[in-house]
Design an enzyme around this catalytic site. Structure first.
Site: not given
Ligand code: KIV
Length: 289
Positions: A46-47, A85, A115, A117, A184
């Site tokens: 989600d970056s 994500d 994934k 968090e 992280e």
């Molecule tokens: O969104 C992403 O790229 C991430 C990384 C910062 C681990 O979750």
């Protein structure tokens, strides 16, 4: 042709002490490069909110945006393990939301895993998604979706007490059934302890070398994201510089008339130019009084 790895390959790599290589990708061409470079895994993070859309954080990113980017990455890297994500508020409210949205990643974008968090606070979400038969990657330490609550994008676990809480999160994620864990921005000794304690593979982004593999954000690695560069990033090239220089050279060529040249033009077929001139002259003489 590259053979796509599956979850058991990553477990074997941990046993054999072979490092997993992992990068983010958000689009079709970058996913093609990642597959050509033989990356083991791709995270459609989600970056993308910050790296592709220019948001200040990952918070505004939606499920629909994540799905569209996962689809493009899957097309670009059909033989690479792709992880979707889960964006902010796609799993925070309830286990039902978590399962529904994790399922969307698989059904609509054909990813291999999702994934999410969080540690102890998301164990029931992890359990619910795993119970639905979906491969889950946990993510602890600095969790960017809650960077507000953490006081910014700050390293975590730097005191003994804080490190013990990170380890507690890691144990909770494994106990909840997650298949892999990303740690992280925590001190390397903390991540090394977690990797040695857990049976699932433990990967680092900014958490040192003593674990089962590394993740970096591709936009950092290639020098494309310019707002800030975390301490843990190693820049392997300067794409921003290369692209800006190319654009400047193009502007200069257009302004001076150096572009386009003859070789960049589609010429008329043999004999057609003369016919065209005659045709235009005939039309002009008809319209003149
Ligand atoms: O969104 C992403 O790229 C991430 C990384 C910062 C681990 O979750």
């Amino acid at each position: 042709m590259k053979k796509k790895k599956a979850i058991h390959d990553f477990y074997r790599m941990k046993e054999d002490k072979k490092k997993v290589t992992w990068l983010t990708s958000y689009d079709y061409p970058t996913a093609q490069f990642a597959e050509a470079a033989d990356l083991d895994m791709i995270l459609v993070g989600d970056s993308l909110g910050m790296c592709v859309y220019g948001y200040k954080s990952t918070v505004p990113v939606t499920m629909d945006q994540c799905i569209v980017h996962c689809e493009a990455v899957r097309r670009g890297a059909p033989n690479t393990f792709v992880i979707g994500d889960m964006p902010f508020m796609s799993y925070q409210a309830s286990d039902q939301d978590a399962v529904f949205n994790a399922g969307r990643f698989l059904k609509e974008a054909d990813v291999d895993a999702v994934k999410l968090e969080g540690g102890t606070r998301v164990v029931s979400r992890i359990r619910a998604i795993v119970d639905a038969g979906i491969v889950v990657v946990g993510h602890i330490g600095l969790t960017p979706q809650s960077s507000g609550a953490l006081g910014g994008h700050k390293a975590q676990g730097r005191t003994a007490e804080a490190a013990a809480l990170v380890v507690e999160d890691a144990l909770a994620v494994e106990a909840a059934g997650a298949h892999m864990l990303l740690v992280e921005a925590v001190p390397p000794e903390v991540c090394a302890h977690i990797a040695a304690t857990l049976t699932i593979p433990v990967y680092s982004i900014g958490a040192g070398a003593n674990c089962d593999g590394q993740l970096l954000i591709v936009s950092d690695l290639i020098g494309q994201f310019q707002a800030f560069t975390p301490k843990f990033v190693k820049k392997y090239c300067d794409v921003a510089g290369i692209i800006t220089d190319a654009m400047r050279a193009y502007c200069s060529d257009v302004r001076s008339g150096a572009f386009p040249e003859d070789q960049h033009c589609y010429h008329m077929l043999d004999g057609e130019h003369e016919k065209f001139t005659a045709l235009m002259q005939a039309k002009n003489s008809q319209t003149q009084p």
